[in-house]
Design a protein around this motif. Sequence first.
Motif, PDB file in Angstrom:
ATOM      1  N   LYS A  39       0.746  -1.179  -0.152  1.00  8.34           N
ATOM      2  CA  LYS A  39      -0.091   0.125   0.256  1.00  8.34           C
ATOM      3  C   LYS A  39       1.026   1.201   0.086  1.00  8.34           C
ATOM      4  O   LYS A  39       0.525   2.122  -0.827  1.00  8.34           O
ATOM      5  CB  LYS A  39      -0.790  -0.039   1.278  1.00  8.34           C
ATOM      6  N   LEU A  40       1.913   1.217   0.755  1.00  5.38           N
ATOM      7  CA  LEU A  40       2.652   2.472   0.793  1.00  5.38           C
ATOM      8  C   LEU A  40       3.231   2.570  -0.445  1.00  5.38           C
ATOM      9  O   LEU A  40       3.569   3.879  -1.066  1.00  5.38           O
ATOM     10  CB  LEU A  40       3.893   2.217   1.891  1.00  5.38           C
ATOM     11  N   LEU A  41       3.807   1.639  -1.322  1.00  2.95           N
ATOM     12  CA  LEU A  41       4.357   1.594  -2.502  1.00  2.95           C
ATOM     13  C   LEU A  41       3.484   2.368  -3.646  1.00  2.95           C
ATOM     14  O   LEU A  41       3.840   3.153  -4.320  1.00  2.95           O
ATOM     15  CB  LEU A  41       5.061   0.574  -2.871  1.00  2.95           C
ATOM     16  N   ARG A  42       2.198   1.793  -3.355  1.00  2.00           N
ATOM     17  CA  ARG A  42       1.264   2.427  -4.522  1.00  2.00           C
ATOM     18  C   ARG A  42       0.985   3.711  -4.156  1.00  2.00           C
ATOM     19  O   ARG A  42       0.609   4.561  -5.097  1.00  2.00           O
ATOM     20  CB  ARG A  42       0.105   1.510  -4.403  1.00  2.00           C
ATOM     21  N   PHE A  43       0.908   3.985  -2.744  1.00  2.00           N
ATOM     22  CA  PHE A  43       0.587   5.486  -2.323  1.00  2.00           C
ATOM     23  C   PHE A  43       1.995   6.546  -3.045  1.00  2.00           C
ATOM     24  O   PHE A  43       1.640   7.422  -3.728  1.00  2.00           O
ATOM     25  CB  PHE A  43       0.489   5.482  -1.169  1.00  2.00           C
ATOM     26  N   ILE A  44       3.106   5.944  -2.813  1.00  2.00           N
ATOM     27  CA  ILE A  44       4.282   6.851  -3.216  1.00  2.00           C
ATOM     28  C   ILE A  44       4.175   6.991  -4.585  1.00  2.00           C
ATOM     29  O   ILE A  44       4.450   8.011  -5.228  1.00  2.00           O
ATOM     30  CB  ILE A  44       5.309   6.310  -2.604  1.00  2.00           C
ATOM     31  N   ARG A  45       3.770   5.981  -5.457  1.00  2.00           N
ATOM     32  CA  ARG A  45       3.614   6.079  -6.941  1.00  2.00           C
ATOM     33  C   ARG A  45       2.741   7.095  -7.421  1.00  2.00           C
ATOM     34  O   ARG A  45       2.819   7.453  -8.391  1.00  2.00           O
ATOM     35  CB  ARG A  45       3.566   4.562  -7.468  1.00  2.00           C
ATOM     36  N   THR A  46       1.564   6.872  -6.707  1.00  2.00           N
ATOM     37  CA  THR A  46       0.488   7.715  -7.222  1.00  2.00           C
ATOM     38  C   THR A  46       0.852   9.144  -7.067  1.00  2.00           C
ATOM     39  O   THR A  46       0.315   9.981  -7.700  1.00  2.00           O
ATOM     40  CB  THR A  46      -0.807   7.394  -6.289  1.00  2.00           C
ATOM     41  N   LEU A  47       1.608   9.461  -5.988  1.00  2.00           N
ATOM     42  CA  LEU A  47       1.972  11.069  -5.757  1.00  2.00           C
ATOM     43  C   LEU A  47       3.218  11.298  -6.904  1.00  2.00           C
ATOM     44  O   LEU A  47       3.548  12.467  -6.817  1.00  2.00           O
ATOM     45  CB  LEU A  47       2.471  11.058  -4.488  1.00  2.00           C
ATOM     46  N   GLY A  48       3.738  10.232  -7.744  1.00  2.00           N
ATOM     47  CA  GLY A  48       4.638  10.835  -8.692  1.00  2.00           C
ATOM     48  C   GLY A  48       6.005  10.875  -8.282  1.00  2.00           C
ATOM     49  O   GLY A  48       6.983  11.488  -8.743  1.00  2.00           O
ATOM     50  N   VAL A  49       6.237  10.021  -7.275  1.00  2.00           N
ATOM     51  CA  VAL A  49       7.944  10.148  -6.623  1.00  2.00           C
ATOM     52  C   VAL A  49       8.548   9.248  -7.951  1.00  2.00           C
ATOM     53  O   VAL A  49       8.411   8.278  -8.165  1.00  2.00           O
ATOM     54  CB  VAL A  49       7.784   9.656  -5.216  1.00  2.00           C
ATOM     55  N   SER A 123      -3.797  -3.579 -14.746  1.00  2.00           N
ATOM     56  CA  SER A 123      -2.964  -3.861 -13.751  1.00  2.00           C
ATOM     57  C   SER A 123      -3.058  -2.786 -12.936  1.00  2.00           C
ATOM     58  O   SER A 123      -3.906  -1.498 -12.866  1.00  2.00           O
ATOM     59  CB  SER A 123      -1.446  -3.876 -14.494  1.00  2.00           C
ATOM     60  N   THR A 124      -2.235  -2.715 -11.562  1.00  2.00           N
ATOM     61  CA  THR A 124      -2.519  -1.717 -10.634  1.00  2.00           C
ATOM     62  C   THR A 124      -1.656  -0.552 -11.100  1.00  2.00           C
ATOM     63  O   THR A 124      -2.031   0.558 -10.981  1.00  2.00           O
ATOM     64  CB  THR A 124      -1.426  -2.274  -9.268  1.00  2.00           C
ATOM     65  N   LEU A 125      -0.606  -0.751 -11.982  1.00  2.00           N
ATOM     66  CA  LEU A 125       0.215   0.329 -12.759  1.00  2.00           C
ATOM     67  C   LEU A 125      -0.812   1.305 -13.567  1.00  2.00           C
ATOM     68  O   LEU A 125      -0.632   2.521 -13.620  1.00  2.00           O
ATOM     69  CB  LEU A 125       1.384  -0.227 -13.388  1.00  2.00           C
ATOM     70  N   ASP A 126      -1.601   0.539 -14.096  1.00  5.03           N
ATOM     71  CA  ASP A 126      -2.805   1.253 -14.923  1.00  5.03           C
ATOM     72  C   ASP A 126      -3.461   2.137 -14.185  1.00  5.03           C
ATOM     73  O   ASP A 126      -3.883   3.340 -14.307  1.00  5.03           O
ATOM     74  CB  ASP A 126      -3.432   0.425 -15.777  1.00  5.03           C
ATOM     75  N   ALA A 127      -4.034   1.629 -13.068  1.00  5.67           N
ATOM     76  CA  ALA A 127      -4.777   2.499 -12.239  1.00  5.67           C
ATOM     77  C   ALA A 127      -4.008   3.470 -11.611  1.00  5.67           C
ATOM     78  O   ALA A 127      -4.515   4.729 -11.577  1.00  5.67           O
ATOM     79  CB  ALA A 127      -5.411   1.688 -11.109  1.00  5.67           C
ATOM     80  N   GLU A 128      -2.859   3.508 -11.156  1.00  2.00           N
ATOM     81  CA  GLU A 128      -2.056   4.522 -10.805  1.00  2.00           C
ATOM     82  C   GLU A 128      -1.720   5.458 -11.762  1.00  2.00           C
ATOM     83  O   GLU A 128      -1.697   6.842 -11.398  1.00  2.00           O
ATOM     84  CB  GLU A 128      -0.605   3.906 -10.154  1.00  2.00           C
ATOM     85  N   ALA A 129      -1.435   5.094 -12.817  1.00  2.67           N
ATOM     86  CA  ALA A 129      -1.415   6.193 -13.991  1.00  2.67           C
ATOM     87  C   ALA A 129      -2.518   6.964 -14.164  1.00  2.67           C
ATOM     88  O   ALA A 129      -2.658   8.076 -14.499  1.00  2.67           O
ATOM     89  CB  ALA A 129      -1.014   5.503 -15.108  1.00  2.67           C
ATOM     90  N   LEU A 130      -3.715   6.308 -13.855  1.00  2.00           N
ATOM     91  CA  LEU A 130      -5.099   7.039 -14.043  1.00  2.00           C
ATOM     92  C   LEU A 130      -5.014   8.192 -13.006  1.00  2.00           C
ATOM     93  O   LEU A 130      -5.613   9.034 -13.175  1.00  2.00           O
ATOM     94  CB  LEU A 130      -6.152   6.030 -14.162  1.00  2.00           C
ATOM     95  N   LEU A 131      -4.727   7.548 -11.749  1.00  2.00           N
ATOM     96  CA  LEU A 131      -4.855   8.493 -10.470  1.00  2.00           C
ATOM     97  C   LEU A 131      -3.897   9.815 -11.003  1.00  2.00           C
ATOM     98  O   LEU A 131      -4.253  10.743 -10.495  1.00  2.00           O
ATOM     99  CB  LEU A 131      -4.520   7.880  -9.305  1.00  2.00           C
TER     100      LEU A 131
END
Lengths: 202, 271
Positions: A39-49, A123-131
């Motif tokens: 969850k932490l990695l997904r959150f950090i990736r969502t913020l574009g770090v 995938s999860t990466l697609d959803a993060e890219a959408l966010l």
Amino acid sequence: MANEDTGAAALGLDTDIIASARCGDRNALGTIWRALNPKLLRFIRTLGVQEPDDVASQVWLEIARNLHRLDDDPIRVRGLLFTIARRRCTDAHRRSLRRPQQSLDALRPTDVPTWQPIGDIASTLDAEALLRRLAPDIAELIALRVIVGMSNAEIAAITGKSEGAIRVATHRGLRQIQALLDSSSSEQLSVTKPDAPAMDQL
Amino acid sequence: MTEDFDTQGAAFDRFLEGDPTAVPGLEAFDRALRSQATAAELVGEHTVVTLMSAAIVVQPASLLDRGHIMLNKLKTRAAVLTFAGTLVFGGAAYAATATGALDPILGNDTKAPADTTTTVGDTTTTAVATPTTGDAAPTTTTSDTTDTTVAGVTTTTGDGGGDTECDDAANHGDYVSGVAHDKDGESNHGKAVSEAAKSDCGKESDDVDDDSDDSDDSDDSDDEGSGSSNNNSNHGHGNDTRNNEGNQQNNGNHGHGNDKRNNEGNQQNND
């Protein structure tokens, strides 16, 4: 209180694990890490770090140093974890602004529109890219709500915003995501990403 | 329109609570974000946990030591503050007591040094010899002895008023004037004049009786003038020591005499 118990059960953590982790039990620390690190990695990736793994490692080390300040409540440990994560992400954004590092993918022609058709989320990466197409503050709130599973009250405690503002912002973000998904066949609708980070703490 | 908005908001709330079917079209989005952890997201567990364990093991010991030190520091600070407070307030109280600043509070109106002893001993003897033959002037013999001990210094004052012959004076005023203008007894000049003024030389026998009556009146004046007995400018011709011990210290002032008519009575009061 029932929500907190449900949240702790959903995390797969209990007070005994937190107490053992505070004493330095490696197994307990590993359990906490396995429950929260994705969850932490997904959150950090969502913020574009740019370097999410490095930031996540810094956050876990800081958690270890500050674990003695908390009681054995897993919900509070999660709250501290993502509070530190937000701050480290802010630091990473500031650092990237001082020393910008541009990847080769960013070297694309400027005439290419900032919006792209949204395909199927495979995938999860697609959803993060959408966010990441949303405004950063809204993307952060949806990530905390959906990915981490926090309540509006917990998010309010972390971000300093009111629960009503959080609810309105998450609804607006979901509506934008709906529009993005619906526009996959339409070329007219686009949600542009801001040029600069617009997080309130920047 | 508003109902649609509320319905959509409720659907979003259910979606955010974990119901992926609440909002059509977002099932895949929700499934992707809430999916199980991938292998890539669990890489590096051993390294991170090792570092965390090291950080945790070191931290509690240092915290305990720091807390112990803080406790000791607090105790030390409390002890130092208590000692300093005792010194400050004790010193202030001692200084206030030594300077008499607390006398109005403690009710000590008069304060004498502990190592100072004042002894006043006066003896006044007056012998009046009434002549048996009417031609001779009255003969007065005055003998005074005054011993004053102030702060370990004893001063003995003898009779200095006998230099001027009483027989040469026409009356009492002439006698006193003669004594006042007599420069032989420089050291006890004022006392001699005082004694001469108090003597009965040159007075008639009736005057002597009147003086004795006046002495009774002077007792009344003692009672009335007790409040002003400390006003000793001493420039006058008499230094009234009838009811004031402190005036004994002013014998060497410019006053021309000491009135000790009631010193005997004061001796009794002092005893």
